[in-house]
Design a protein around this motif. Structure first.
Motif, PDB file in Angstrom:
ATOM      1  N   LEU A  67       0.847  -1.207   0.000  1.00 24.64           N
ATOM      2  CA  LEU A  67       0.000   0.000   0.000  1.00 24.64           C
ATOM      3  C   LEU A  67       0.875   1.247   0.000  1.00 24.64           C
ATOM      4  O   LEU A  67       0.680   2.166  -0.791  1.00 24.64           O
ATOM      5  N   LEU A  68       1.864   1.259   0.907  1.00 28.18           N
ATOM      6  CA  LEU A  68       2.742   2.419   1.053  1.00 28.18           C
ATOM      7  C   LEU A  68       3.501   2.693  -0.254  1.00 28.18           C
ATOM      8  O   LEU A  68       3.460   3.793  -0.792  1.00 28.18           O
ATOM      9  N   TYR A  69       4.172   1.642  -0.783  1.00 28.04           N
ATOM     10  CA  TYR A  69       5.009   1.839  -1.978  1.00 28.04           C
ATOM     11  C   TYR A  69       4.153   2.226  -3.178  1.00 28.04           C
ATOM     12  O   TYR A  69       4.497   3.133  -3.944  1.00 28.04           O
ATOM     13  N   HIS A  70       3.041   1.521  -3.357  1.00 30.06           N
ATOM     14  CA  HIS A  70       2.205   1.721  -4.535  1.00 30.06           C
ATOM     15  C   HIS A  70       1.590   3.125  -4.528  1.00 30.06           C
ATOM     16  O   HIS A  70       1.724   3.878  -5.493  1.00 30.06           O
ATOM     17  N   VAL A  71       0.950   3.493  -3.427  1.00 29.23           N
ATOM     18  CA  VAL A  71       0.240   4.768  -3.392  1.00 29.23           C
ATOM     19  C   VAL A  71       1.229   5.931  -3.431  1.00 29.23           C
ATOM     20  O   VAL A  71       1.033   6.907  -4.160  1.00 29.23           O
ATOM     21  N   LEU A  72       2.313   5.810  -2.673  1.00 25.46           N
ATOM     22  CA  LEU A  72       3.277   6.910  -2.618  1.00 25.46           C
ATOM     23  C   LEU A  72       3.881   7.178  -4.000  1.00 25.46           C
ATOM     24  O   LEU A  72       3.905   8.313  -4.468  1.00 25.46           O
ATOM     25  N   THR A  73       4.322   6.113  -4.684  1.00 30.03           N
ATOM     26  CA  THR A  73       4.942   6.326  -6.000  1.00 30.03           C
ATOM     27  C   THR A  73       3.922   6.892  -6.985  1.00 30.03           C
ATOM     28  O   THR A  73       4.237   7.807  -7.739  1.00 30.03           O
ATOM     29  N   CYS A  74       2.707   6.372  -6.983  1.00 31.01           N
ATOM     30  CA  CYS A  74       1.683   6.880  -7.894  1.00 31.01           C
ATOM     31  C   CYS A  74       1.447   8.369  -7.672  1.00 31.01           C
ATOM     32  O   CYS A  74       1.379   9.149  -8.621  1.00 31.01           O
ATOM     33  N   PHE A  75       1.343   8.757  -6.395  1.00 33.67           N
ATOM     34  CA  PHE A  75       0.983  10.144  -6.137  1.00 33.67           C
ATOM     35  C   PHE A  75       2.128  11.102  -6.382  1.00 33.67           C
ATOM     36  O   PHE A  75       1.907  12.231  -6.806  1.00 33.67           O
ATOM     37  N   VAL A  76       3.358  10.667  -6.136  1.00 39.11           N
ATOM     38  CA  VAL A  76       4.496  11.508  -6.509  1.00 39.11           C
ATOM     39  C   VAL A  76       4.455  11.709  -8.025  1.00 39.11           C
ATOM     40  O   VAL A  76       4.662  12.814  -8.535  1.00 39.11           O
ATOM     41  N   GLY A  77       4.136  10.639  -8.755  1.00 40.59           N
ATOM     42  CA  GLY A  77       4.004  10.746 -10.210  1.00 40.59           C
ATOM     43  C   GLY A  77       2.912  11.724 -10.605  1.00 40.59           C
ATOM     44  O   GLY A  77       3.144  12.646 -11.393  1.00 40.59           O
ATOM     45  N   TYR A  78       1.720  11.553 -10.029  1.00 42.33           N
ATOM     46  CA  TYR A  78       0.599  12.454 -10.330  1.00 42.33           C
ATOM     47  C   TYR A  78       1.011  13.909 -10.080  1.00 42.33           C
ATOM     48  O   TYR A  78       0.727  14.809 -10.871  1.00 42.33           O
ATOM     49  N   ALA A  79       1.673  14.134  -8.928  1.00 38.46           N
ATOM     50  CA  ALA A  79       2.027  15.498  -8.545  1.00 38.46           C
ATOM     51  C   ALA A  79       3.034  16.094  -9.522  1.00 38.46           C
ATOM     52  O   ALA A  79       2.929  17.258  -9.898  1.00 38.46           O
ATOM     53  N   ALA A  80       4.000  15.279  -9.961  1.00 38.68           N
ATOM     54  CA  ALA A  80       4.974  15.782 -10.933  1.00 38.68           C
ATOM     55  C   ALA A  80       4.253  16.193 -12.216  1.00 38.68           C
ATOM     56  O   ALA A  80       4.565  17.228 -12.808  1.00 38.68           O
ATOM     57  N   PHE A  81       3.264  15.393 -12.635  1.00 37.92           N
ATOM     58  CA  PHE A  81       2.502  15.753 -13.835  1.00 37.92           C
ATOM     59  C   PHE A  81       1.700  17.035 -13.603  1.00 37.92           C
ATOM     60  O   PHE A  81       1.538  17.848 -14.507  1.00 37.92           O
ATOM     61  N   ALA A  82       1.190  17.219 -12.375  1.00 40.59           N
ATOM     62  CA  ALA A  82       0.445  18.442 -12.062  1.00 40.59           C
ATOM     63  C   ALA A  82       1.360  19.650 -12.222  1.00 40.59           C
ATOM     64  O   ALA A  82       0.995  20.661 -12.829  1.00 40.59           O
ATOM     65  N   VAL A  83       2.594  19.540 -11.690  1.00 36.97           N
ATOM     66  CA  VAL A  83       3.542  20.648 -11.784  1.00 36.97           C
ATOM     67  C   VAL A  83       3.912  20.903 -13.246  1.00 36.97           C
ATOM     68  O   VAL A  83       3.982  22.051 -13.692  1.00 36.97           O
ATOM     69  N   SER A  84       4.072  19.812 -14.028  1.00 40.42           N
ATOM     70  CA  SER A  84       4.417  20.006 -15.444  1.00 40.42           C
ATOM     71  C   SER A  84       3.266  20.686 -16.178  1.00 40.42           C
ATOM     72  O   SER A  84       3.491  21.530 -17.042  1.00 40.42           O
ATOM     73  N   ALA A  85       2.019  20.347 -15.796  1.00 42.45           N
ATOM     74  CA  ALA A  85       0.868  21.004 -16.425  1.00 42.45           C
ATOM     75  C   ALA A  85       0.853  22.487 -16.070  1.00 42.45           C
ATOM     76  O   ALA A  85       0.584  23.335 -16.926  1.00 42.45           O
ATOM     77  N   ALA A  86       1.188  22.808 -14.807  1.00 34.69           N
ATOM     78  CA  ALA A  86       1.239  24.215 -14.392  1.00 34.69           C
ATOM     79  C   ALA A  86       2.259  24.966 -15.238  1.00 34.69           C
ATOM     80  O   ALA A  86       1.988  26.054 -15.773  1.00 34.69           O
ATOM     81  N   ALA A  87       3.451  24.396 -15.402  1.00 36.04           N
ATOM     82  CA  ALA A  87       4.495  25.045 -16.202  1.00 36.04           C
ATOM     83  C   ALA A  87       4.050  25.192 -17.648  1.00 36.04           C
ATOM     84  O   ALA A  87       4.320  26.218 -18.297  1.00 36.04           O
ATOM     85  N   SER A  88       3.325  24.176 -18.158  1.00 38.84           N
ATOM     86  CA  SER A  88       2.877  24.224 -19.549  1.00 38.84           C
ATOM     87  C   SER A  88       1.835  25.313 -19.767  1.00 38.84           C
ATOM     88  O   SER A  88       1.839  25.986 -20.804  1.00 38.84           O
ATOM     89  N   ILE A  89       0.935  25.474 -18.784  1.00 33.10           N
ATOM     90  CA  ILE A  89      -0.076  26.534 -18.899  1.00 33.10           C
ATOM     91  C   ILE A  89       0.626  27.889 -18.984  1.00 33.10           C
ATOM     92  O   ILE A  89       0.328  28.719 -19.852  1.00 33.10           O
ATOM     93  N   VAL A  90       1.614  28.096 -18.097  1.00 37.64           N
ATOM     94  CA  VAL A  90       2.357  29.354 -18.107  1.00 37.64           C
ATOM     95  C   VAL A  90       3.052  29.540 -19.455  1.00 37.64           C
ATOM     96  O   VAL A  90       3.025  30.619 -20.049  1.00 37.64           O
TER      97      VAL A  90
END
Lengths: 599, 286
Positions: free
Chosen positions: B130-153
């Protein structure tokens, strides 16, 4: 020609095209239900024209469609060609080689699993030993393992207190909230969505009113008392006692009530009717007797892919084979008012009234025997297992569960009479005198009418009684404009209260469940393990996973059986993928930087 | 306790998004600098508060607090703040800060819709995976969120004609000047995507291994699995596209990447929410 083909497979352009082509069916498969247990549903949803198109395009099992698999194989070939074409023994190529090799291993492992793997399901009763497992959904067949599996014991570990909550659904606004059960606590009714984020800022307001958990009854019994007046209800009723076998049961029958009173221990029913004239007494008795002609419980069985359901007897002890299938069904028990104790899992009847009639059946099929409850009022509840049959419990409500029927008739222009109807035929009629017993045939019971009511006022009241069977209930007070009003809610019984649908929901909190399994190979016990959901037993290339269990009597355990020789390759592919990405993204740039600074 | 800390971090992130916005719009060098530091500081304070809240909840629940919608949204907001701050530190630009902070604010606001009481884990989730799976997925999601923010700018700057100017600009300008900025934004976006791609990949793989341990099937094409793969393939296209952009007739690879990041982020959102609320499958408890 060969060079052309090779060049075609080498291009990264093909990779991009394949990626896009794989995305499309992948998405479709998440929108259209895959391998629906009832394939006739597809025509209902999409109509015959689209159903034909979708079926032709393989949309109902898209991930196993040959066309989709060809796409994956092409991606594999493309990756292989790309990697080979760019193969130079250089350090900077290492990461790319690893990710691409990893992908190839995963695809190969998946292919091996699909061809050489076995996936099955077995149901074992406690103490039973078997080597058979069923493959696929319905009648795909049975496979025999090269050894035997024994279920020594099944253990369900639960938290002591059940999980409980009050669910309130605002029917008009379509909003739902759940509340903790805590006596005396008051909660805001379901609120518009914007209220919650705003309350993060520390503002608090409640535009909808409140619901209070006023009283909690862990063993509630509803006691109804009858009085004459004060309201002019126009409801006629008779209060009586049934005597015999050292039992004295006091009860009443109401003339307007659809269901007669049922004295379950002797299957005696008592009904009451006020009639206009003494001349119609015989006719009334004949009418009542006639309703017995259809007074049977029936079990309707539908086999998927066959249109017409078949109806069988649902009397306890009835046993039959379902035509056209490998299944047989036996009716084990009947309860008029189903209730299940959440801790002991004992099923009892809350009362003798048919409030929630249910039958327990044992369905025996290729995967073993399975017991389940079927409810006449909740036809959807039974769909619990992997049994591909639809079972419906049909009841003739009016006379169900009655063998001897006593009809009390009270003509406006004459004396009241007792009429006994036995085996569906009028048996005996006698003048009714208050306080004087009337023999009910050869049942060994007598009935005494005590009091008649012209304007009966029924006052139900909830009391907590630890001695009786009892069932959890709560009293809530609803305050949303106007004066607060209180209502009773039985656990598990959705109730509509002033535009809100409320349910006092109780659920056993499962901590974990285990099966103790033994493997018997060549007559000897060679392995034993206590398995649970995340911890399977592995033997001889097969793995046994805890999958489901007999939620009612805890007598059997459902196991997922899997043999997949492709898994090591897939896992190796996973490792190469991860390592390769790390090399490409983070090690190569470091190496490049170091070289640059050297130069 | 944990809930109150989340409320404070919510306020801090709102402040951060405003401060970053002032930093982005300010013309005066002095003002820009001050508000830049203030933005980073408020985001950092919010991150520390959230970290404390998550650790307290972890302690209370006696398990990793990543098992339901409320907990995962909090983790999502936490990862966005963390990854953004790391990239800000590496690249020295704050131009995507306002959008990143707003995404974190939205995640916490969305969390407020869900039940935040601590419940015991159902048997299927009682595993270290649970720990490994959820943590890695969400770090991934968050990195994509930040990349989307940079792309919008990036797309906003391009829309205002600042990108064209960059091609004619001279070398030796400061990092915050429009010219360098666009270049840096591009590597910022690309870096965030690669990071997310790695982590989502690991997340999918740990999920597959876990499923194999729990159910005996590493891949069952359940909607959540499939959508995470769809998301991953979208970013795989972006990563492979630079080798063949010419052959598809795409001249402006930077704009293509920006659009790809945003489309990819929609897929992330669908994987995260859409599957739970629109489609159904094995992940129905999370």
């Amino acid at each position: 020609m060969a060079r052309k083909v090779w060049k075609f497979f080498c291009s990264v352009k093909l990779t991009i095209v394949l990626f896009v082509l794989i995305l499309i069916p992948s998405t479709i498969g998440t929108i259209i239900q895959q391998n629906a247990p009832d394939p006739t549903k597809y025509v209902e949803i999409y109509g015959p024209a689209w159903d034909g198109v979708f079926r032709f395009l393989g949309f109902y099992d898209i991930y196993h469609d040959l066309r989709f698999i060809i796409l994956l194989v092409l991606l594999g070939l493309n990756t292989f060609a790309c990697t080979l074409n760019r193969l130079k023994l250089q350090w900077r190529m290492l990461g790319m080689m690893m990710t691409h090799f990893g992908l190839l291993l995963i695809l190969t492992g998946g292919l091996i699993g699909a061809i050489a793997g076995v996936k099955g399901f077995m149901v074992i009763h406690e103490g039973e030993t078997t080597d058979e497992m069923s493959i696929g959904q319905v009648s795909h067949g049975v496979e025999t393992l090269p050894f035997e599996v024994k279920l020594v014991d099944f253990i369900l570990d639960t938290h002591e207190e059940p999980a409980e909550e009050l669910i309130v659904f605002d029917v008009k606004a379509k909003r739902e909230s759940k509340y903790k059960i805590e006596q005396g606590k008051s909660y805001p009714l379901p609120q518009p969505g914007w209220v919650k984020p705003v309350s993060l800022l520390g503002l608090n307001f409640n535009p909808t009113g409140t619901v209070e958990i006023t009283t909690v009854f862990p063993h509630a019994t509803m006691v109804t008392s009858l009085t004459e007046g004060p309201e002019k209800t126009g409801i006629a009723a008779v209060e009586f006692r049934i005597l015999g076998n050292n039992v004295e049961e006091s009860a009443f029958a109401v003339s307007q009530m659809q269901h007669p009173y049922v004295f379950a221990p002797a299957k005696i029913g008592v009904g009451y009717a006020k009639i206009a004239s003494a001349n119609t007494v015989d006719e009334q008795i004949r009418k009542a007797a006639a309703t017995f002609a259809q007074a049977t419980n029936r079990l309707e069985v539908t086999v998927p892919e066959k249109t017409a359901p078949t109806v069988y007897s649902a009397d306890v002890g009835s046993k039959f084979e379902v035509a056209g299938t490998d299944y047989s069904i036996e009716v084990l028990r009947y309860v008029p008012d189903f209730v299940i104790d959440t801790t002991t899992r004992q099923v009892t009847s809350r009362s003798q009234f048919p409030n929630n009639p249910a039958i327990q059946v044992r369905v025996t099929g290729p995967a073993g025997a399975k017991e389940q409850w079927i409810f006449s009022k909740f036809p959807a509840v039974h769909t619990a297992g992997d049994i591909p049959l639809q079972l419906k419990f049909l009841r003739n409500e009016s006379m169900a569960g009655i063998e001897d029927y006593v009809l009390v008739l009270s003509p406006a222009d004459g004396d009241p009479v007792f009429a006994h109807i036995a085996e569906g035929k009028p048996a005996k009629t006698a003048k009714l005198e208050p306080g004087k017993p009337f023999e009910i045939g050869d049942t060994g019971y007598r009935i005494v009418a005590d009091k008649f009511f012209e304007n009966a006022n029924m006052k139900p009241e909830m009391v907590n009684r630890t001695d009786g069977p009892g069932h959890p209930a709560i009293e809530i007070t609803l305050d949303h404009g106007g004066s607060p009003k209180s209502h009773y809610l039985w656990a598990g019984n959705p109730t509509d209260v002033n535009g809100y649908r409320m349910m006092y929901h109780q659920e056993e909190r499962i901590r974990d469940f285990y099966s103790i399994l033994q493997i018997i190979d060549g007559g000897k016990m060679v392995a034993e393990k206590k398995i649970e959901v995340n911890d399977p037993l592995r033997y001889g290339g097969y793995s046994f996973y805890q999958s489901s269990y007999d939620s009612e009597a805890l007598r059997w355990s459902g196991l997922q059986v899997k043999k997949d020789p492709g898994v090591p390759l897939v896992y190796a592919g996973f490792s190469f993928q991860i390592l390769g990405m790390i090399v490409i993204f983070y090690i190569n740039p470091l190496v490049r930087k170091a070289r640059k600074s050297q130069a | 306790m944990s809930g109150a800390l989340i409320n404070y971090s919510f306020l801090t992130f709102i402040v951060a998004s405003f401060v970053y916005a002032v930093n982005n719009l300010a013309k005066k060098e002095e003002l820009k600098k001050t508000f830049g530091y203030l933005g980073s500081l408020s985001l950092l304070i919010g991150l520390i508060l959230m970290t404390a809240a998550i650790l307290i909840r972890w302690q209370q629940a006696q398990r990793p607090p990543f098992s339901n919608m409320y907990e995962s949204l909090i983790l999502f907001a936490w990862s966005i703040a963390l990854i953004y701050l790391v990239l800000e530190l590496v690249y020295g630009i704050r131009i995507a800060g306002a959008f990143a902070a707003i995404l974190a604010v939205i995640a916490i606001a969305a969390a407020s819709f869900f039940d935040k009481s601590i419940e015991a884990l159902v048997p299927a989730l009682q595993s270290n995976w649970l720990l490994y799976h959820v943590l890695t997925c969400f770090v991934g999601y968050a990195a994509f969120a930040v990349s989307a923010a940079a792309s919008i700018v990036y797309l906003i700057l391009k829309g205002r004609g600042k990108v064209q100017a960059s091609q004619k600009a001279k070398a030796g300008e400061k990092a915050e000047s429009p010219t360098e900025l666009v270049k840096v934004l591009q590597s910022f976006n690309y870096e965030a995507v690669r990071f997310g791609f790695l982590f989502l990949g690991v997340g999918i793989i740990t999920g597959a291994v876990w499923a194999n341990e729990a159910w005996g099937t590493y891949w069952s094409w359940d909607p959540k699995e499939t959508w995470s793969l769809i998301t991953w393939i979208i970013y795989a296209i972006m990563i492979h596209f630079k080798y063949v952009s010419g052959r598809f007739g795409v001249k402006d690879i930077n704009t293509f990447n920006a659009i790809c990041s945003i489309v990819g982020f929609f897929a992330v959102i669908f994987t995260y929410f859409g599957v739970n609320f629109i489609l159904s499958g094995l992940h129905s408890y999370a």
